[in-house]
Every structure is written in structure tokens, then in C-alpha cells.
Design a protein around this motif. Structure first.
Motif, PDB file in Angstrom:
ATOM      1  N   UNK A  97      -4.821  -2.048   5.246  1.00  0.00           N
ATOM      2  CA  UNK A  97      -4.576  -0.734   5.853  1.00  0.00           C
ATOM      3  C   UNK A  97      -4.081   0.273   4.819  1.00  0.00           C
ATOM      4  N   UNK A  98      -3.183  -0.144   3.950  1.00  0.00           N
ATOM      5  CA  UNK A  98      -2.638   0.769   2.952  1.00  0.00           C
ATOM      6  C   UNK A  98      -3.712   1.220   1.962  1.00  0.00           C
ATOM      7  N   UNK A  99      -4.590   0.304   1.584  1.00  0.00           N
ATOM      8  CA  UNK A  99      -5.687   0.657   0.686  1.00  0.00           C
ATOM      9  C   UNK A  99      -6.603   1.691   1.331  1.00  0.00           C
ATOM     10  N   UNK A 100      -6.936   1.472   2.596  1.00  0.00           N
ATOM     11  CA  UNK A 100      -7.840   2.382   3.299  1.00  0.00           C
ATOM     12  C   UNK A 100      -7.176   3.740   3.524  1.00  0.00           C
ATOM     13  N   UNK A 101      -5.878   3.728   3.739  1.00  0.00           N
ATOM     14  CA  UNK A 101      -5.143   4.966   4.027  1.00  0.00           C
ATOM     15  C   UNK A 101      -4.865   5.808   2.790  1.00  0.00           C
ATOM     16  N   UNK A 102      -4.995   5.209   1.613  1.00  0.00           N
ATOM     17  CA  UNK A 102      -4.574   5.872   0.374  1.00  0.00           C
ATOM     18  C   UNK A 102      -5.272   7.228   0.180  1.00  0.00           C
ATOM     19  N   UNK A 103      -6.581   7.252   0.324  1.00  0.00           N
ATOM     20  CA  UNK A 103      -7.320   8.500   0.129  1.00  0.00           C
ATOM     21  C   UNK A 103      -6.989   9.549   1.176  1.00  0.00           C
ATOM     22  N   UNK A 104      -6.647   9.102   2.381  1.00  0.00           N
ATOM     23  CA  UNK A 104      -6.290  10.038   3.454  1.00  0.00           C
ATOM     24  C   UNK A 104      -4.940  10.682   3.170  1.00  0.00           C
ATOM     25  N   UNK A 110      -1.510  13.981   8.184  1.00  0.00           N
ATOM     26  CA  UNK A 110      -0.242  13.476   8.709  1.00  0.00           C
ATOM     27  C   UNK A 110      -0.393  12.008   9.123  1.00  0.00           C
ATOM     28  N   UNK A 111       0.739  11.345   9.357  1.00  0.00           N
ATOM     29  CA  UNK A 111       0.736   9.902   9.602  1.00  0.00           C
ATOM     30  C   UNK A 111      -0.084   9.513  10.830  1.00  0.00           C
ATOM     31  N   UNK A 112       0.000  10.319  11.883  1.00  0.00           N
ATOM     32  CA  UNK A 112      -0.741   9.993  13.108  1.00  0.00           C
ATOM     33  C   UNK A 112      -2.248  10.072  12.867  1.00  0.00           C
ATOM     34  N   UNK A 113      -2.675  11.096  12.149  1.00  0.00           N
ATOM     35  CA  UNK A 113      -4.105  11.261  11.855  1.00  0.00           C
ATOM     36  C   UNK A 113      -4.596  10.148  10.930  1.00  0.00           C
ATOM     37  N   UNK A 114      -3.761   9.756   9.956  1.00  0.00           N
ATOM     38  CA  UNK A 114      -4.130   8.675   9.044  1.00  0.00           C
ATOM     39  C   UNK A 114      -4.284   7.374   9.808  1.00  0.00           C
ATOM     40  N   UNK A 115      -3.343   7.108  10.708  1.00  0.00           N
ATOM     41  CA  UNK A 115      -3.399   5.878  11.510  1.00  0.00           C
ATOM     42  C   UNK A 115      -4.659   5.855  12.367  1.00  0.00           C
TER      43      UNK A 115
END
Length: 361
Positions: A97-104, A110-115
Motif C-alpha cells: 500500500x505504501x509503495x502504491x501510495x507514494x506517487x499520490x 489528501x489521505x482520504x483520496x490516497x486511500x
């Protein structure tokens, strides 16, 4: 305002490294939603093109237009482009999840949109069960899928793939090839794929650009390149083929007649022009040659003796020494069981003119 005719336009791009010319006046359009593969040997210019598209290299001359905007001088982070590297370049200390979220996160979401977006992309690529794992706990195929998910998460206009399957074993590579093409079709993203593996290119691509010494040798569909290669380089680089060298006897439109060891053979040569008596070379793919005990009805037929057989599982490669043509060997792919029935008796090999392509050089 009308949409641009192509998503990407590479316009007269050259790249020099000192005295070495890596790219020589390359012009190319890539349509939206197309899976384009750059294929060629090491040093042909394919990786340099990819790096210029990604903003990691600047061209010596020429322009790169992306979605109607000149991005030639823009750095990678300013382009609507993402990249999947050969070694995946996943962060080992981050979970899936952290790898996928990195570019976002880099985009400032914001955190909700990234999630929400990371959940969407993980569900799409069926990665939910690996969400809390680290790269070291994943198989090669799973890491490849995570790298693809990370690249797709920011919704880029163009995805660059730099030989991303090179680290996989042969069986897994075949599976991931089909999966990658399926993902591209479902996302309708534009993929720019670089490889030196011709089978990989034929399997996945809508279009293949064969590169040689910084220039385009041929640009077409996998079928066009395989069955109608434009040059000797393409014929030999993409698959196995028989090369027949002779002299031109005559031409009628796209059809030519060539003299090959005293025999008249007919083939196709769209746009070809040459003087009668000039040297020409033609390509015939192995699977287009048929073997028979009697002379076939095909336009081209030669007779000879089988001098070699190679068992390849479902098919067999059969070598025919052609009568009255010292040293001339033609090779055909035939059904393995049928190939086993041919013995020492003279045999015929035939093919149609549409299956013999005259080469540019």
C-alpha cells in the motif's frame, strides 16, 4: 478545441552522446490507448527514446509533444507520464500500500483520496491480499504487478515500460505478458514498451517499431512485421525465416519473378522497383512451407531430400536440401507426427507468392 490526432508525437528527435549517434532524426506518432513496442538489439536507440519520453534525457534536437503540449524541456515530475523499471524499483522498507501510495502523496492528494485511489487500483489488479506485505515477501510476478499499480495509480496519460519482464523466468513471463496486455486493454492507457525479445513484442503489441542503429527499420502490426518484413534485418530479427537470394526476372505490379538457382519463384514486393537482372533477397517463414510427396499446386515448388529433422514438441523443423542447388537448404515447420512420416525419398516443398516477401536490402 479539437483533441490532438495523437497522444504522443516524437518530432525529428536526434540524440548524440559525443560522437555516438543514439537516435537519428526519429519521427513517430503514438495514438491514445495504443500498446506500442520498441524492439531491437542493444544500442539501437529504444531505451534512449524511452528516457527522452520520460524526461530523463534531453534530445540533441527535435521535440516531444505530449497531449498537444511541447514537453521537450520539462523534467519528469512535470510530465503526465509514469515509468515501470526493469528492476521494479520498489521501496523495500514500504508495504504494498505504501509503495502504491507514494506517487499520490507526491501529487499532494489528501489521505482520504490516497486511500480511496490505492484501494481502487489494488482491487483492479487483485492485490488486496498483499496490502501489508513488503516487496521481499512477494514473488517476481507479484512485485511486477505492484510496480505496475504504483505507476498506474496517479492516472498517467502515458506509461513507459523498460523491459519490465526481464527478471522473470520463462513460464512466469508468458503469464505476465498476457496479464499486462489485459490490463492495458481494460485501462485503455497508452503503453510504450521497450524490449529486445521479439516473442514478447509479438505477443503483446498493437504495433511494433523495429529499431536499428538509431533509425526505424519498420513500423507496423505484429502480423505485418512477421509475414511481410521490409528488410533483411527485420526478417532475421523477428522470428525464424528462410532467406532466398537470386536475381529479378520480371515484375507485374506488386508481384515479382526471381531466378533462384535456375528456378522461377514468385513473390510480393509492394512498392519495389529494380532493374531486371538485379540482385534481390526474399523471406519465407518456416510455417508457410508445406511438404508433400507429390508436386503441390502452390505457385512455388521445389524438390529435394530431407537432410535433417529437429523435434520441437508439437512441431518439427525439417531441413530440405534442394535438388540441383548445391548448398541450398530450406527449413519448414510441420506437425511433429506428420514430420516423422517423411523418409529418405525425394519430397516437394511448396509455398504461395503471398508468403514470399521481397526485402528492401
Amino acid at each position: 478545441m479539437t483533441a490532438p490526432a495523437s497522444l504522443v508525437r516524437i518530432e525529428g528527435v536526434s540524440k548524440h552522446f559525443g560522437d555516438t549517434v543514439a537516435l537519428d532524426d526519429l519521427t513517430l506518432d503514438i495514438a491514445r490507448g495504443e500498446f506500442v513496442t520498441f524492439l531491437g538489439p542493444s544500442g539501437c536507440g529504444k531505451s534512449t527514446t524511452l528516457r527522452i519520453l520520460g524526461g530523463f534525457e534531453r534530445p540533441t534536437s527535435g521535440r516531444v509533444i505530449l497531449d498537444g503540449e511541447d514537453v521537450t524541456l520539462q523534467p519528469p515530475e512535470k510530465r503526465h507520464v509514469n515509468m515501470v523499471f526493469q528492476d521494479y524499483a520498489l521501496f523495500p522498507h514500504m508495504t504494498v500500500r505504501q509503495n502504491i501510495s507514494f506517487g499520490l502523496e507526491l501529487k499532494g492528494m489528501d489521505k482520504a483520496a490516497i486511500r480511496k485511489r490505492s484501494d481502487e487500483i489494488m482491487a483492479f489488479l487483485e492485490l488486496e491480499s498483499y496490502v501489508d506485505r513488503y516487496p521481499g515477501q512477494l514473488s517476481g510476478g507479484q512485485r511486477q504487478r505492484v510496480a505496475l499499480a504504483r505507476a498506474l495509480a496517479p492516472d498517467p496519460a502515458l506509461l513507459l515500460l523498460d523491459e519490465p519482464l526481464g527478471a522473470l523466468d520463462a513460464k512466469l513471463r508468458g503469464q505476465v505478458q498476457l496479464e499486462l496486455k489485459s490490463i492495458q486493454r481494460r485501462t485503455q492507457k497508452t503503453f510504450f514498451f521497450v524490449t529486445h525479445d521479439q516473442e514478447e513484442a509479438l505477443t503483446m503489441s498493437d504495433r511494433i517499431v523495429v529499431m536499428n542503429k538509431g533509425r526505424v527499420e519498420q513500423d507496423g502490426t505484429p502480423e505485418e512485421l512477421y509475414f511481410h518484413p521490409a528488410s533483411r534485418f527485420v526478417a532475421e530479427f523477428v522470428g525464424d525465416t528462410n532467406l532466398l537470394s537470386g536475381t529479378l526476372r520480371g515484375q507485374d505490379g506488386d508481384k515479382i519473378v526471381m531466378d533462384w538457382f535456375g528456378q522461377n519463384l514468385t513473390g510480393l514486393a509492394p512498392g519495389f522497383t529494380s532493374a531486371v537482372g538485379g540482385n534481390i533477397t526474399a523471406s519465407v517463414r518456416l510455417e508457410k512451407l508445406g511438404l508433400s510427396a507429390e508436386r503441390p499446386f502452390a505457385e512455388n515448388a521445389v524438390k529435394g531430400k530431407i537432410v535433417g529433422k529437429t523435434f520441437l514438441g508439437s512441431r518439427m523443423a525439417v531441413d530440405l536440401a534442394v535438388d540441383q542447388t548445391e548448398g541450398a537448404i530450406l527449413r519448414a515447420f510441420v506437425d511433429a507426427e506428420a514430420g516423422g512420416t517423411f523418409g529418405a525419398d525425394p519430397i516437394w516443398m511448396g509455398w504461395d507468392s503471398k508468403d514470399m516477401a521481397v526485402l528492401r536490402d
